[in-house]
Design a protein around this motif. Structure first.
Motif, mmCIF file in Angstrom:
data_model
loop_
_atom_site.group_PDB
_atom_site.id
_atom_site.type_symbol
_atom_site.label_atom_id
_atom_site.label_comp_id
_atom_site.label_asym_id
_atom_site.label_seq_id
_atom_site.Cartn_x
_atom_site.Cartn_y
_atom_site.Cartn_z
ATOM 1 N N ASP A 175 13.648 90.388 30.703
ATOM 2 C CA ASP A 175 14.450 91.318 30.297
ATOM 3 C C ASP A 175 15.882 91.176 30.782
ATOM 4 O O ASP A 175 15.807 91.018 32.174
ATOM 5 N N ASP A 176 16.915 91.816 30.231
ATOM 6 C CA ASP A 176 18.316 92.009 30.502
ATOM 7 C C ASP A 176 18.672 90.743 31.443
ATOM 8 O O ASP A 176 19.437 90.949 32.531
ATOM 9 N N GLU A 233 20.088 90.861 22.772
ATOM 10 C CA GLU A 233 19.915 92.389 22.703
ATOM 11 C C GLU A 233 21.022 92.953 22.008
ATOM 12 O O GLU A 233 22.295 92.628 22.528
HETATM 13 CA CA CA Z 1 16.980 94.521 27.770
#
Ligand code: CA
Ligand code: C2E
Ligand code: CA
Ligand code: CA
Length: 276
Positions: A175-176, A233
């Motif tokens: 993630d991220d 995202e």
């Molecule tokens: Ca994220």
């Protein structure tokens, strides 16, 4: 003493005090939030970039606070992590998301956020195994999202717990990506299914800033060569959508296709077979 050049500091004190007080109160209330059934999961659509087909949803935590209304995780996850409340809360999230996803048709997946703290608990693998068994959700339909922070925790056993969870057959996404202390070492050592490209890159790349554009392009190429997918995202606009498609991202998530939705509305999206 506060008068001697300390005026600015003085001016901030009441606010500091209010923040500390609010935090203390939230902490007490968070301890009861689970048993009072104030926590809920919202589900945000994830679609395949090329076809626009719905692939699944990311489960995002909300706290229906009696005084403050709906509170987002940015205001209470840190408190949960520091007080170890993240364990029972994370367990509830995993169980609830698996039970919900087990009702969805086909191969729709559910993604659950896992904080690094949870992976320092050796019982985490039992929690996930039990959530899968009780819900009868096939493991490959559960995706766990971890951040780079997991790999900064040497000596806590976090990466070992991660390996054990992966052996259950669940998917793992990073993630991220790019917002933390990225090191490429763990990318090759860990069995990620996908890399999630943070919204900050998407926004600035779509504005024509060359560096984030080059980074997204490189991440897509890197992921591909490692056999991993990519998810862009925070795609909100037509221009951002066109760009991430052009760059070859596999999946897309963002307000353009849908905000995080209460469970009934997510089911409605599935029933209609379309995000709009
Ligand atoms: Ca994220
Ligand atoms: P995240 O995992 O990066 O989740 C994506 C965040 O971006 C979500 O914020 C989502 O609502 C928001 N978002 C999605 N699409 C768009 C868009 O097009 N534009 C904009 N501006 N924002 C978009 P949210 O729900 O407030 O969650 C914030 C963070 O809290 C999450 O970031 C995740 O790190 C954490 N979190 C959420 N649920 C959980 C949970 O169950 N457990 C743990 N440990 N952390 C959670
Ligand atoms: Ca996430
Ligand atoms: Ca984030």
């Amino acid at each position: 003493s506060k008068d001697r050049g300390g005026g600015v500091f003085h001016a901030y004190e009441p606010q500091l005090h209010a923040d500390a007080e609010e935090r203390r109160v939230l902490e007490l209330e968070l301890r009861q939030a689970l048993e009072r059934r104030q926590l809920a999961l919202h589900y945000q659509p994830v679609v395949e970039a090329a076809s626009g087909t719905l692939r699944g949803f990311e489960a995002l935590l909300r706290w229906n606070h009696p005084r403050l209304g709906s509170i987002g995780p940015d205001r209470f996850i840190a408190i949960a992590e520091e007080t170890r409340l993240i364990s029972p809360i994370g367990e509830w999230v995993a169980r609830t998301a698996c039970e919900e996803a087990a009702r969805w048709p086909g191969d729709l997946r559910v993604a659950v956020n896992v904080s690094p703290e949870q992976l320092t608990n050796p019982h985490f693998v039992t929690v996930i195994a039990s959530a899968l068994v009780q819900s009868r959700l096939p493991a490959h339909r559960l995706e766990l999202e971890v951040t780079e922070g997991v790999f900064m925790r040497e000596g806590t056993g976090a990466t070992r717990v991660l390996e054990q969870v992966l052996d259950l057959g669940v998917r793992l996404s990073l993630d991220d990506f790019g917002t933390g202390y990225s090191s490429l070492g763990y990318l090759s050592r860990t069995r990620f299914s996908s890399i999630k490209i943070d919204r900050s890159f998407v926004v600035s790349a779509a504005k024509g800033v060359p560096e984030p554009l080059a980074i997204i392009r490189a991440v897509v190429a890197l992921a591909r060569s490692l056999g991993m997918a990519t998810t862009a995202e925070g795609v909100e606009t037509e221009a951002e959508l066109a760009m991430v498609r052009e760059l070859g991202c596999s999946n897309i998530q963002g307000y353009y296709f849908g905000r995080p939705l209460p469970v009934a509305e997510a089911r409605e999206v599935i029933r209609r077979g379309s995000t709009n």
